[in-house]
Design an enzyme around this catalytic site. Structure first.
Site, PDB file in Angstrom:
ATOM      1  N   TYR A 174       0.855  -1.200   0.000  1.00 59.60           N
ATOM      2  CA  TYR A 174       0.000   0.000   0.000  1.00 59.60           C
ATOM      3  C   TYR A 174       0.886   1.242   0.000  1.00 59.60           C
ATOM      4  O   TYR A 174       1.854   1.324   0.772  1.00 59.60           O
ATOM      5  CB  TYR A 174      -0.921   0.008   1.234  1.00 59.60           C
ATOM      6  CG  TYR A 174      -1.939  -1.113   1.134  1.00 59.60           C
ATOM      7  CD1 TYR A 174      -3.130  -0.939   0.437  1.00 59.60           C
ATOM      8  CD2 TYR A 174      -1.671  -2.370   1.665  1.00 59.60           C
ATOM      9  CE1 TYR A 174      -4.035  -1.984   0.288  1.00 59.60           C
ATOM     10  CE2 TYR A 174      -2.564  -3.427   1.521  1.00 59.60           C
ATOM     11  CZ  TYR A 174      -3.746  -3.221   0.822  1.00 59.60           C
ATOM     12  OH  TYR A 174      -4.631  -4.260   0.665  1.00 59.60           O
ATOM     13  N   SER A 175       0.549   2.194  -0.879  1.00 60.68           N
ATOM     14  CA  SER A 175       1.301   3.453  -0.932  1.00 60.68           C
ATOM     15  C   SER A 175       1.081   4.221   0.366  1.00 60.68           C
ATOM     16  O   SER A 175      -0.054   4.305   0.852  1.00 60.68           O
ATOM     17  CB  SER A 175       0.800   4.343  -2.070  1.00 60.68           C
ATOM     18  OG  SER A 175       0.807   3.645  -3.281  1.00 60.68           O
ATOM     19  N   CYS A 354      -0.274   7.420 -10.790  1.00 59.22           N
ATOM     20  CA  CYS A 354      -0.517   6.390  -9.781  1.00 59.22           C
ATOM     21  C   CYS A 354      -2.007   6.042  -9.740  1.00 59.22           C
ATOM     22  O   CYS A 354      -2.857   6.928  -9.779  1.00 59.22           O
ATOM     23  CB  CYS A 354      -0.065   6.884  -8.408  1.00 59.22           C
ATOM     24  SG  CYS A 354      -0.080   5.579  -7.161  1.00 59.22           S
ATOM     25  N   GLU A 394       3.363   4.233 -11.033  1.00 61.41           N
ATOM     26  CA  GLU A 394       3.078   3.125 -10.115  1.00 61.41           C
ATOM     27  C   GLU A 394       1.586   2.810 -10.231  1.00 61.41           C
ATOM     28  O   GLU A 394       0.748   3.534  -9.702  1.00 61.41           O
ATOM     29  CB  GLU A 394       3.435   3.503  -8.676  1.00 61.41           C
ATOM     30  CG  GLU A 394       3.466   2.295  -7.766  1.00 61.41           C
ATOM     31  CD  GLU A 394       4.382   2.526  -6.574  1.00 61.41           C
ATOM     32  OE1 GLU A 394       5.580   2.210  -6.676  1.00 61.41           O
ATOM     33  OE2 GLU A 394       3.892   3.058  -5.560  1.00 61.41           O
ATOM     34  N   TYR A 396      -1.529  -0.351 -10.238  1.00 61.56           N
ATOM     35  CA  TYR A 396      -1.796  -1.688  -9.683  1.00 61.56           C
ATOM     36  C   TYR A 396      -3.227  -2.122  -9.938  1.00 61.56           C
ATOM     37  O   TYR A 396      -4.029  -1.323 -10.368  1.00 61.56           O
ATOM     38  CB  TYR A 396      -1.497  -1.689  -8.176  1.00 61.56           C
ATOM     39  CG  TYR A 396      -2.046  -0.496  -7.411  1.00 61.56           C
ATOM     40  CD1 TYR A 396      -3.372  -0.462  -6.972  1.00 61.56           C
ATOM     41  CD2 TYR A 396      -1.227   0.614  -7.139  1.00 61.56           C
ATOM     42  CE1 TYR A 396      -3.856   0.638  -6.284  1.00 61.56           C
ATOM     43  CE2 TYR A 396      -1.709   1.717  -6.444  1.00 61.56           C
ATOM     44  CZ  TYR A 396      -3.030   1.719  -6.012  1.00 61.56           C
ATOM     45  OH  TYR A 396      -3.508   2.815  -5.337  1.00 61.56           O
TER      46      TYR A 396
END
Ligand code: FAD
Length: 396
Positions: A174-175, A354, A394, A396
């Site tokens: 998790y960011s 992101c 980034e 996901y």
């Protein structure tokens, strides 16, 4: 001191006084008349020296002459002072705003075999009434740990229990959504922004909830949580206080940008060595207005720092793009692409993406459309940006 440049953006005079070398191919020699630029021929390419203030005009001139810019490099101060020729060898890449040396970045202080057991201090719902899904802002206590992190890094969470093979669950990343000082400014906490994964099973139609995201979103205050990391060097913020930082987020992709924005604008007193004076521009995409994460705080900071902070929303189910379809983030990129392109060409601009996997496709489409106007191949240009550590993704 700030100056207004030909690019129409404020910049530090440090850059204003610098020169750059364009490596250009396909230029018709007979058309090169500007003696100040001293082109140098080398295996079919030509090197042209350009003062910062003329970068934009020069780019247009090259395009008019049928040339294509392959790379742009900043001339090192040494070579300028020594009066050396402006070939690729005497220049250094445009990495002025390169993130700090990677050796200073903490990684894997805690590994899956030996995680730090923190405590949940708070869990707050971020989706307001009328929005879809569940997204929680979680704050974990790190006191007693050696876990230190930088903005843009992630931590791992190991959910309790076992998977369908009877093995302990693997960690999920998790960011980090807080700055290195944490939301309480005591350097003792870390915050996350977590969406509960839910979907209908493609065959059975059964409602499925993600293991770790459901565990985190349902976590009670005071509960233990197994934390690993920190990890990640892709999304670090450069030290340059005059940089232009373009942030493109969908959903929880805003997490690292919350950390950036808080560091730039909210925690100025905590960071005497980082007083951001550049431009931060956040593009945020979601389905409905109540799904705009951290909306009030973002808009308050925008009011306080109107010259340094911009927010552009793409709200897919409420706004329409110019063709009457849903407004996705790539449409906002396309709408603003000329201005974005001006920024992206500056050596101290960093772009960060992101959020949802697949969002890069639309952004590339938007950028290609614009760079095409200047006869610049976006995918080649983007490769150079990545090499220069100025294009960070980034998803996901
Ligand atoms: P799981 O139980 O592991 O289920 C996930 C699986 O469900 C998928 O692998 C897929 O097989 C299946 N699945 C998912 N959607 C569907 C669908 N629509 N149809 C069919 N099958 C499907 N998440 C955040 O919320 N916030 C963050 O800040 C964040 N940061 C991240 C940073 C990085 C670097 C990475 C790699 C990921 C990040 N994530 C973040 C995602 C996070 O790591 C988890 O992947 C996410 O929370 C889901 O984990 P889970 O255990 O709940 O789901």
């Amino acid at each position: 001191m700030k100056t207004q440049t030909a690019l129409g953006v404020k910049t530090n005079t440090e850059y204003g006084s610098r020169t750059f070398v364009y490596e250009v191919e396909g230029l018709r020699q007979s058309n090169i008349t500007d003696k100040t630029n001293s082109p140098i021929r080398r295996s079919g390419t030509v090197y042209i020296t350009v003062p910062y203030a003329r970068m934009n005009q020069e780019m247009q001139r090259i395009t008019r002459m049928g040339g294509k810019i392959i790379s742009i490099k900043a001339v090192s101060e040494d070579s300028q002072m020594n009066g050396q020729t402006t070939t690729g060898e005497t220049t250094k890449p445009m990495t002025q705003a390169k993130p700090k040396s990677h050796k200073d970045v903490p990684v894997n202080t805690y590994r899956p075999k030996n995680p730090f057991i923190g405590k949940c201090l708070s869990s707050t719902e971020l989706v307001r009434e009328g929005g879809e899904g569940t997204v929680r802002h979680l704050v974990f206590d790190l006191s007693g740990s050696d876990l230190h992190y930088l903005e843009g890094q992630s931590i791992g969470i190991i959910p309790p229990g076992t998977d369908d093979k009877g093995k302990p669950h693997k960690l999920r990343l998790y960011s980090i959504a807080s700055t290195r000082h944490g939301d309480n400014l005591d350097d003792q906490t870390v915050s996350l922004c977590v969406r509960r994964l839910e979907y209908n099973h493609p065959e059975t139609g059964e409602r499925i909830y993600g293991v770790c995201s459901s565990y985190l979103c349902g976590m009670e205050e005071g509960a233990d949580v197994a934390i690993t990391g920190p990890v990640g060097k892709e999304m670090l913020l450069p030290d340059d206080e005059d940089a232009t930082i373009i942030m493109i987020a969908t959903g929880t992709g805003i997490a690292p940008f919350r950390a950036f924005i808080w560091r730039m604008f909210k925690e100025r007193e905590q960071n005497p060595d980082y007083q951001f004076k550049g431009l931060a521009w956040l593009f945020f995409g979601c389905a409905y207005t109540p799904n705009i994460l951290y909306k009030e705080e973002l808009e308050e900071l925008q009011r306080q720092f109107p010259d340094n902070f911009r927010v552009t929303y793409a709200i897919s189910r409420e706004q329409k793009n110019k063709d009457g379809g849903k407004m996705y983030i790539q449409h906002r990129i396309q709408e603003n692409a000329d201005e974005l392109w001006d920024h992206i060409q500056k050596p101290n601009t960093h772009t960060y993406i992101c959020g949802l996997k697949g969002m890069e496709g639309g952004i590339d489409e938007g950028m290609s459309a614009v760079t095409g106007k200047f006869d610049v191949d976006w995918s080649e240009y983007q490769k150079q940006l990545k090499k220069d550590h100025r294009w960070h993704v980034e998803t996901y």
